[in-house]
Design an enzyme around this catalytic site. Structure first.
Site, mmCIF file in Angstrom:
data_model
loop_
_atom_site.group_PDB
_atom_site.id
_atom_site.type_symbol
_atom_site.label_atom_id
_atom_site.label_comp_id
_atom_site.label_asym_id
_atom_site.label_seq_id
_atom_site.Cartn_x
_atom_site.Cartn_y
_atom_site.Cartn_z
ATOM 1 N N ARG A 207 0.858 -1.184 0.000
ATOM 2 C CA ARG A 207 0.000 0.000 0.000
ATOM 3 C C ARG A 207 0.896 1.237 0.000
ATOM 4 O O ARG A 207 1.727 1.400 0.913
ATOM 5 C CB ARG A 207 -0.890 0.042 1.248
ATOM 6 C CG ARG A 207 -1.793 -1.186 1.424
ATOM 7 C CD ARG A 207 -2.996 -1.124 0.515
ATOM 8 N NE ARG A 207 -3.737 -2.375 0.505
ATOM 9 C CZ ARG A 207 -4.939 -2.545 1.055
ATOM 10 N NH1 ARG A 207 -5.515 -1.543 1.673
ATOM 11 N NH2 ARG A 207 -5.550 -3.705 0.960
ATOM 12 N N GLU A 209 0.936 4.116 1.167
ATOM 13 C CA GLU A 209 0.415 5.067 2.156
ATOM 14 C C GLU A 209 1.384 6.241 2.211
ATOM 15 O O GLU A 209 2.575 6.047 2.393
ATOM 16 C CB GLU A 209 0.323 4.429 3.551
ATOM 17 C CG GLU A 209 -0.402 3.099 3.618
ATOM 18 C CD GLU A 209 -1.891 3.215 3.395
ATOM 19 O OE1 GLU A 209 -2.404 4.339 3.281
ATOM 20 O OE2 GLU A 209 -2.549 2.156 3.319
ATOM 21 N N ARG A 215 -0.367 3.061 12.621
ATOM 22 C CA ARG A 215 -1.109 1.859 12.248
ATOM 23 C C ARG A 215 -1.017 1.494 10.768
ATOM 24 O O ARG A 215 -1.689 0.589 10.301
ATOM 25 C CB ARG A 215 -2.573 1.998 12.679
ATOM 26 C CG ARG A 215 -3.241 3.188 12.108
ATOM 27 C CD ARG A 215 -4.582 3.478 12.744
ATOM 28 N NE ARG A 215 -5.329 4.310 11.832
ATOM 29 C CZ ARG A 215 -5.029 5.592 11.558
ATOM 30 N NH1 ARG A 215 -4.011 6.182 12.151
ATOM 31 N NH2 ARG A 215 -5.738 6.259 10.685
ATOM 32 N N HIS A 216 -0.195 2.224 10.008
ATOM 33 C CA HIS A 216 -0.041 1.931 8.579
ATOM 34 C C HIS A 216 1.374 1.472 8.246
ATOM 35 O O HIS A 216 2.351 2.079 8.674
ATOM 36 C CB HIS A 216 -0.342 3.180 7.739
ATOM 37 C CG HIS A 216 -1.786 3.506 7.672
ATOM 38 N ND1 HIS A 216 -2.359 4.487 8.443
ATOM 39 C CD2 HIS A 216 -2.776 2.960 6.936
ATOM 40 C CE1 HIS A 216 -3.656 4.533 8.187
ATOM 41 N NE2 HIS A 216 -3.943 3.614 7.278
ATOM 42 N N GLU A 353 -9.498 -0.997 13.082
ATOM 43 C CA GLU A 353 -9.941 -1.931 12.042
ATOM 44 C C GLU A 353 -8.844 -2.953 11.780
ATOM 45 O O GLU A 353 -7.720 -2.586 11.445
ATOM 46 C CB GLU A 353 -10.224 -1.144 10.754
ATOM 47 C CG GLU A 353 -10.639 -2.041 9.610
ATOM 48 C CD GLU A 353 -10.374 -1.421 8.237
ATOM 49 O OE1 GLU A 353 -10.632 -0.217 8.056
ATOM 50 O OE2 GLU A 353 -9.892 -2.162 7.362
ATOM 51 N N SER A 356 -11.371 -6.252 6.758
ATOM 52 C CA SER A 356 -12.502 -5.876 5.899
ATOM 53 C C SER A 356 -12.973 -7.137 5.215
ATOM 54 O O SER A 356 -12.162 -8.022 4.939
ATOM 55 C CB SER A 356 -12.083 -4.914 4.795
ATOM 56 O OG SER A 356 -11.859 -3.660 5.315
ATOM 57 N N ARG A 404 -1.493 -5.640 12.337
ATOM 58 C CA ARG A 404 -2.445 -4.903 13.184
ATOM 59 C C ARG A 404 -2.998 -5.798 14.290
ATOM 60 O O ARG A 404 -3.204 -5.349 15.423
ATOM 61 C CB ARG A 404 -3.595 -4.363 12.340
ATOM 62 C CG ARG A 404 -3.191 -3.147 11.544
ATOM 63 C CD ARG A 404 -4.410 -2.415 11.062
ATOM 64 N NE ARG A 404 -4.029 -1.226 10.315
ATOM 65 C CZ ARG A 404 -4.897 -0.403 9.750
ATOM 66 N NH1 ARG A 404 -6.184 -0.647 9.838
ATOM 67 N NH2 ARG A 404 -4.480 0.653 9.102
HETATM 68 P P1 AMO Z 1 -8.634 -3.601 3.248
HETATM 69 O O1 AMO Z 1 -8.049 -2.688 2.247
HETATM 70 O O2 AMO Z 1 -9.592 -3.007 4.232
HETATM 71 O O3 AMO Z 1 -9.436 -4.768 2.514
HETATM 72 O O4 AMO Z 1 -7.479 -4.323 4.021
HETATM 73 C C1 AMO Z 1 -7.742 -5.407 4.898
HETATM 74 C C2 AMO Z 1 -7.023 -5.241 6.216
HETATM 75 O O5 AMO Z 1 -5.631 -5.064 5.986
HETATM 76 C C3 AMO Z 1 -5.085 -4.231 6.988
HETATM 77 N N1 AMO Z 1 -4.450 -3.065 6.374
HETATM 78 C C4 AMO Z 1 -3.249 -2.566 6.753
HETATM 79 N N2 AMO Z 1 -2.379 -2.942 7.708
HETATM 80 C C5 AMO Z 1 -1.234 -2.243 7.841
HETATM 81 N N3 AMO Z 1 -0.909 -1.194 7.061
HETATM 82 C C6 AMO Z 1 -1.743 -0.772 6.084
HETATM 83 N N4 AMO Z 1 -1.384 0.253 5.303
HETATM 84 C C7 AMO Z 1 -2.982 -1.470 5.894
HETATM 85 N N5 AMO Z 1 -4.024 -1.328 5.045
HETATM 86 C C8 AMO Z 1 -4.889 -2.308 5.350
HETATM 87 C C9 AMO Z 1 -6.219 -3.822 7.900
HETATM 88 C C10 AMO Z 1 -7.420 -4.019 6.999
HETATM 89 O O6 AMO Z 1 -8.590 -4.253 7.734
HETATM 90 N N6 AMO Z 1 -9.541 -7.054 -0.286
HETATM 91 C C11 AMO Z 1 -10.025 -6.492 0.938
HETATM 92 C C12 AMO Z 1 -10.350 -7.589 1.951
HETATM 93 C C13 AMO Z 1 -11.520 -8.462 1.567
HETATM 94 O O7 AMO Z 1 -12.638 -7.907 1.384
HETATM 95 O O8 AMO Z 1 -11.355 -9.680 1.499
HETATM 96 C C14 AMO Z 1 -8.957 -5.577 1.537
HETATM 97 O O9 AMO Z 1 -7.786 -5.670 1.216
HETATM 98 O O10 AMO Z 1 -6.242 -4.716 8.972
#
Ligand code: AMO
Length: 430
Positions: A207, A209, A215-216, A353, A356, A404
């Site tokens: 990602r 970010e 938390r990212h 969170e 998802s 997380r």
């Molecule tokens: P989403 O984008 O919400 O959903 O990501 C799912 C989970 O991944 C974690 N997460 C992260 N952890 C650390 N750093 C980040 N930058 C970060 N971004 C996300 C979170 C989040 O809840 N394809 C969908 C999932 C699905 O529907 O099956 C998805 O990727 O814990």
């Protein structure tokens, strides 16, 4: 001297035997005619008593050594044994350390700790973080394997981002624009349709970010599951509840001592409370005068809902359901009773969170329309969309962010502490 290596944890059953241990010097203390060397390997720590010609032996802390000696009973150590050293050899000497390793917690800034990661990972607490992380990933895999899931391995070099949004890394792939996978989303769905029905993956996702937050991460481990032939998205939440129950039980069974280092409480997960997004937003407004962004909760909202659920239901977890179409990706199934909403959920753990998920659209024409309504050109997603023309079962799934989960469970300060070699805006080494 080339004796077979014994492990420190085995020494309890080796009283009066001569063994050879190999490991790192945790600490060495000299008291007149005797020195005490604490030796650490992957299984524990043992006290080695250095007398006679070995008293006063010089070794830098964290050097790698080999020690041969007799294991004897003692009431002075926790394990009830110690070693009387007969021969010591330094295998590789350590340079002076950048921070004190023998404190309960490393008292250095996170950046400094991460810059010296191989060393900081040897600290008891950091080490435990990654053993527990490994156990979560194992328990996730084992549980799902036992439920008829197949482990999959999907490409991380992809032609499109799967989640929409701008946080996707791109690069030049032999003259063509390519991306690092934000999620195995498209491919896990395609593997369901490929006849596997139930699939899971444990892998890195990326990602872009743009800001550093606690938390990212820009690379994290996604625990993904996808399930075919579901009746509705409540089945997914039930599956995740049982899965988490198993994961926490496994970790608590094997890491009792380590969990004490973090004051980590193993959550008793039975039924996880559910709130619709609208209900959650109303609670925030009513109880905390907190206004949420349209169609979502912000960081503060997640925290407050976490607090509310803990106080009202005693639960660390809450599912938030029925997000509106605008705030969920193009593949999300609209709700039949209100097409402005979706059959989707997030799972919050201690106000953050961690998951998802949701049901996906499985009808080709409906999916095509959904892509178009998000302003996405179906031509760019041809190979994914194509797979919906050959019999795609109703399906859905979810993804848990592994770091997380560990971050919240172990009450860490920053999600980076749950990544051995974290990637953030400013860091691609070590
Ligand atoms: P989403 O984008 O919400 O959903 O990501 C799912 C989970 O991944 C974690 N997460 C992260 N952890 C650390 N750093 C980040 N930058 C970060 N971004 C996300 C979170 C989040 O809840 N394809 C969908 C999932 C699905 O529907 O099956 C998805 O990727 O814990």
């Amino acid at each position: 001297m080339n004796q077979k290596r014994a492990l420190i944890e085995e020494c309890k059953s080796k009283e009066n035997k001569v063994v050879t241990l190999k490991g790192w010097v945790k600490r060495i203390r000299h008291l007149g005619s005797v020195s005490f060397l604490l030796l650490r390997d992957r299984t524990g720590v043992i006290q080695c008593v250095l007398e006679n010609e070995w008293a006063g032996f010089k070794a830098e802390t964290e050097s790698v050594v080999q020690i041969t000696g007799k294991i004897v009973a003692t009431s002075k150590t926790e394990t009830g044994v110690e070693m009387i050293a007969e021969h010591i050899q330094i295998l590789n000497s350590a340079a002076p350390l950048p921070f004190e390793m023998n404190k309960k917690t490393l008292s250095a800034g996170l950046e400094h700790i991460l810059n010296h990661r191989v060393l900081s990972l040897r600290h008891e607490r950091a080490n435990a973080v990654f053993k527990i992380k490994s156990a979560f990933a194992e328990a996730f895999s084992n549980y799902l394997s036992g439920q008829g899931f197949t482990r999959i391995f999907t490409p991380k070099i992809v032609s499109q981002g799967a989640e929409g949004g701008a946080n996707v890394f791109w690069f030049n792939y032999f003259g063509q624009k390519a991306y690092l996978a934000q999620s195995p989303q498209f491919y896990k769905q395609m593997m369901v349709a490929a006849g596997f029905e139930r699939v899971f993956e444990v892998a890195a996702v990326y990602r872009a970010e743009e800001h550093n937050s606690s938390r990212h991460l820009n690379e994290y481990i996604s625990l993904d599951a996808e399930i075919g032939f579901i009746e509705n998205f409540h089945e997914l939440m039930e599956m995740e509840t049982n899965l988490l129950q198993h994961m926490f039980q496994t970790v608590s069974l094997h890491f009792h001592e380590e969990l004490k280092l973090f004051n980590a409480e193993v959550p008793g997960i039975k039924e996880i409370p559910k709130l619709t997004l609208q209900e959650a937003q109303e609670i925030l407004q009513r109880t905390y005068k907190k206004v949420s962004p349209s169609g979502d909760l912000d960081t503060e909202g997640e925290k407050l809902i976490g607090k509310y659920i803990k106080e009202s239901f005693g639960s660390d977890f809450v599912f938030i359901t029925h997000y509106p179409k605008e705030t969920r990706p193009m593949y999300t199934m609209p709700s039949s009773h209100n097409p402005a909403l979706t059959e989707s959920f997030d799972l919050l753990y201690k106000g953050l969170e961690i998951t998802s998920g949701g049901q996906r659209i499985h009808e080709y024409e409906q999916l095509l329309a959904s892509f178009k309504s998000k302003g996405l050109d179906p031509e760019n997603f041809k190979s994914y969309l194509h797979s919906f023309q050959y019999g795609f079962p109703p399906h859905g799934g979810f993804a848990i962010g592994l770091e997380r989960l560990v971050f919240k469970f172990l009450n860490l300060m920053n999600v980076r502490e749950a990544s051995a070699f974290p990637r953030d805006c400013g860091r691609i080494t070590p």
